[in-house]
Design an enzyme around this catalytic site. Structure first.
Site, PDB file in Angstrom:
ATOM      1  N   ASN A 128       0.854  -1.187   0.000  1.00 47.19           N
ATOM      2  CA  ASN A 128       0.000   0.000   0.000  1.00 47.19           C
ATOM      3  C   ASN A 128       0.893   1.242   0.000  1.00 47.19           C
ATOM      4  O   ASN A 128       1.643   1.480   0.950  1.00 47.19           O
ATOM      5  CB  ASN A 128      -0.881  -0.046   1.256  1.00 47.19           C
ATOM      6  CG  ASN A 128      -1.855   1.106   1.334  1.00 47.19           C
ATOM      7  OD1 ASN A 128      -1.857   1.980   0.477  1.00 47.19           O
ATOM      8  ND2 ASN A 128      -2.682   1.103   2.364  1.00 47.19           N
TER       9      ASN A 128
ATOM     10  N   LYS B 131      -0.051   4.243   0.213  1.00 47.53           N
ATOM     11  CA  LYS B 131      -0.654   5.300   1.048  1.00 47.53           C
ATOM     12  C   LYS B 131      -0.404   6.671   0.413  1.00 47.53           C
ATOM     13  O   LYS B 131      -0.548   6.819  -0.808  1.00 47.53           O
ATOM     14  CB  LYS B 131      -0.124   5.195   2.482  1.00 47.53           C
ATOM     15  CG  LYS B 131      -0.436   3.830   3.123  1.00 47.53           C
ATOM     16  CD  LYS B 131      -0.297   3.807   4.609  1.00 47.53           C
ATOM     17  CE  LYS B 131      -0.719   2.449   5.181  1.00 47.53           C
ATOM     18  NZ  LYS B 131      -0.653   2.351   6.614  1.00 47.53           N
TER      19      LYS B 131
ATOM     20  N   HIS C 235      -9.974   0.594   4.798  1.00 44.94           N
ATOM     21  CA  HIS C 235      -8.675   0.608   5.475  1.00 44.94           C
ATOM     22  C   HIS C 235      -8.813   1.354   6.806  1.00 44.94           C
ATOM     23  O   HIS C 235      -9.659   2.254   6.931  1.00 44.94           O
ATOM     24  CB  HIS C 235      -7.634   1.282   4.572  1.00 44.94           C
ATOM     25  CG  HIS C 235      -6.241   1.124   5.088  1.00 44.94           C
ATOM     26  ND1 HIS C 235      -5.713   1.950   6.051  1.00 44.94           N
ATOM     27  CD2 HIS C 235      -5.287   0.202   4.817  1.00 44.94           C
ATOM     28  CE1 HIS C 235      -4.483   1.555   6.328  1.00 44.94           C
ATOM     29  NE2 HIS C 235      -4.204   0.496   5.610  1.00 44.94           N
TER      30      HIS C 235
ATOM     31  N   GLU D 187      -5.806  -6.171  10.141  1.00 44.82           N
ATOM     32  CA  GLU D 187      -4.709  -5.275  10.517  1.00 44.82           C
ATOM     33  C   GLU D 187      -5.065  -4.577  11.827  1.00 44.82           C
ATOM     34  O   GLU D 187      -5.892  -3.654  11.820  1.00 44.82           O
ATOM     35  CB  GLU D 187      -4.522  -4.178   9.470  1.00 44.82           C
ATOM     36  CG  GLU D 187      -4.154  -4.645   8.091  1.00 44.82           C
ATOM     37  CD  GLU D 187      -3.625  -3.496   7.234  1.00 44.82           C
ATOM     38  OE1 GLU D 187      -2.626  -3.714   6.562  1.00 44.82           O
ATOM     39  OE2 GLU D 187      -4.194  -2.386   7.263  1.00 44.82           O
TER      40      GLU D 187
ATOM     41  N   ILE E 274      -0.157  -0.697  13.095  1.00 42.84           N
ATOM     42  CA  ILE E 274       0.116  -0.141  11.765  1.00 42.84           C
ATOM     43  C   ILE E 274       1.218   0.913  11.851  1.00 42.84           C
ATOM     44  O   ILE E 274       1.176   1.802  12.695  1.00 42.84           O
ATOM     45  CB  ILE E 274      -1.168   0.449  11.141  1.00 42.84           C
ATOM     46  CG1 ILE E 274      -2.148  -0.680  10.804  1.00 42.84           C
ATOM     47  CG2 ILE E 274      -0.848   1.271   9.901  1.00 42.84           C
ATOM     48  CD1 ILE E 274      -3.493  -0.209  10.243  1.00 42.84           C
TER      49      ILE E 274
ATOM     50  N   GLY F 159       2.973  -3.674  10.459  1.00 40.33           N
ATOM     51  CA  GLY F 159       4.341  -3.911  10.920  1.00 40.33           C
ATOM     52  C   GLY F 159       5.111  -4.974  10.160  1.00 40.33           C
ATOM     53  O   GLY F 159       6.246  -5.289  10.519  1.00 40.33           O
TER      54      GLY F 159
ATOM     55  N   ALA G 293       3.006  -1.568   4.153  1.00 42.78           N
ATOM     56  CA  ALA G 293       3.312  -0.247   3.598  1.00 42.78           C
ATOM     57  C   ALA G 293       4.706   0.199   4.014  1.00 42.78           C
ATOM     58  O   ALA G 293       5.667   0.087   3.245  1.00 42.78           O
ATOM     59  CB  ALA G 293       2.264   0.762   4.041  1.00 42.78           C
ATOM     60  N   SER G 294       4.843   0.682   5.262  1.00 43.12           N
ATOM     61  CA  SER G 294       6.075   1.379   5.652  1.00 43.12           C
ATOM     62  C   SER G 294       7.340   0.546   5.527  1.00 43.12           C
ATOM     63  O   SER G 294       8.416   1.096   5.290  1.00 43.12           O
ATOM     64  CB  SER G 294       5.943   1.922   7.082  1.00 43.12           C
ATOM     65  OG  SER G 294       5.601   0.889   7.980  1.00 43.12           O
TER      66      SER G 294
HETATM   67  O1  G3P Z   1      -2.233  -1.094   4.400  1.00 42.28           O
HETATM   68  C1  G3P Z   1      -1.098  -1.550   5.014  1.00 42.28           C
HETATM   69  C2  G3P Z   1      -0.954  -1.070   6.377  1.00 42.28           C
HETATM   70  O2  G3P Z   1      -1.916  -0.349   6.977  1.00 42.28           O
HETATM   71  C3  G3P Z   1       0.117  -1.590   7.190  1.00 42.28           C
HETATM   72  O3  G3P Z   1       1.024  -0.543   7.269  1.00 42.28           O
HETATM   73  O4  G3P Z   1       3.171   0.454   7.603  1.00 42.28           O
HETATM   74  O5  G3P Z   1       2.339  -1.222   9.220  1.00 42.28           O
HETATM   75  O6  G3P Z   1       3.035  -1.954   6.947  1.00 42.28           O
HETATM   76  P1  G3P Z   1       2.474  -0.834   7.780  1.00 42.28           P
END
Ligand code: G3P
Length: 219
Positions: A9, A11, A91, A138, A143, A178, A199-200
Site C-alpha cells: 500500500n 498510502k 482501510h 490489521e 500499523i 508492521g 506499507a512502511s
Molecule cells: O495497508 C497496510 C498497512 O496499513 C500496514 O502498514 O506500515 O504497518 O506496513 P504498515
C-alpha cells in the site's frame, strides 16, 4: 494454492507518490518471484503505475457512486479505465460503513478483486458475510510500527482465518501491520493467511528493492 500475495500500500508516502510511485512500481515489477505482487496506489497514480508491465495495481479506496454529480468521490468505472484491477476498502485510515462495502461490491465487475480491511476478528467476520475476495486483518495499533502482527498478535491472524472460513470458505485472508521481512511473510502463511498487506516496511526503506526481495524470499 494460489500464489501468495505481497500487497504494498503506497498510502500517501512521499516516497510512493507521483514520480516516486512509478519508480517504486518499477522496482516491484522487477522482483523475480512466484508471489503475486500488488501495488496499491493513490488514485492520482493509477494510470502511470498500471502502465508498468507485469505489475498488478489496485486502488486504495473506491466509492459506490456512478458517473455524474459526485464531486470528489472515487468513481469505480473511471478507476478501472485508468488501470485499477482491484481495490482495497475500509482501510483503518479510511473507514467506511458495511453498507458502503456492500454497495461498492454490487457495482464492481464480476471477479474484480476487492480486499476489505478489518481491525479485528469481529469486523472480519461481519465483512465475510458480504463475500469479498480478500479480507485483510490489521490491528490499527500495530500499523506503521516495528513489530509485525505475526509476532505481536499471531492469534488475531489464525482466529481471523478460522472465523472468516467458517462464514465463507471462499474468502481469502491477508494480514498486515508492521510486516517488514520474509520471515514475517512466512509466519503469516504458516498462520493460514494467503499473503500480506504492508506499507512502511517498503515505502520507508532505504533500499526498497532489497526489502522487496527479502519479503518474497521464503515464498
Ligand atoms: O495497508 C497496510 C498497512 O496499513 C500496514 O502498514 O506500515 O504497518 O506496513 P504498515
Amino acid at each position: 494454492m494460489d500464489a501468495p500475495l505481497v500487497v504494498v500500500n503506497f498510502k500517501t508516502y512521499s516516497t510512493a507518490m507521483a514520480d516516486a510511485a512509478e519508480a517504486l512500481g518499477r522496482q516491484m515489477a522487477s522482483v523475480q518471484t512466484n508471489a503475486r505482487m500488488v501495488a496499491v496506489t493513490s488514485a492520482f497514480d493509477l494510470s502511470t503505475v498500471s502502465a508498468i508491465s507485469g505489475l498488478e495495481v489496485w486502488s486504495q479506496h473506491l466509492d459506490p457512486v456512478g458517473q455524474g454529480s459526485h464531486t470528489g468521490w472515487l468513481e469505480p468505472e473511471t478507476a478501472i479505465a485508468r488501470g485499477a484491477s482491484g481495490t482495497i476498502i475500509n482501510h483503518a485510515e479510511h473507514k467506511v460503513s458495511i453498507e458502503h462495502v456492500k454497495q461498492l461490491m454490487a457495482m464492481l465487475p464480476d471477479g474484480f478483486p476487492i480486499c476489505a480491511c478489518a481491525a479485528d476478528v469481529a469486523e472480519a467476520r461481519a465483512l465475510a458475510e458480504l463475500g469479498p475476495t480478500f479480507i485483510a486483518v490489521e490491528p490499527p495499533e500495530l500499523i506503521g510500527g516495528d513489530i509485525s502482527v505475526t509476532t505481536a498478535d499471531p492469534s488475531i491472524v489464525s482466529d481471523t482465518v478460522a472465523a472468516v472460513k467458517e462464514v465463507n470458505p471462499n474468502v481469502r485472508i491477508l494480514c498486515g501491520a508492521g510486516v517488514k521481512n520474509g520471515q514475517d511473510v512466512a509466519t503469516a502463511i504458516s498462520l493460514g493467511a494467503e499473503g500480506v498487506l504492508l506499507a512502511s516496511g517498503v515505502t520507508k526503506a532505504n533500499d526498497p528493492e532489497s526489502v522487496l526481495s527479502d519479503l518474497v524470499s521464503k515464498i
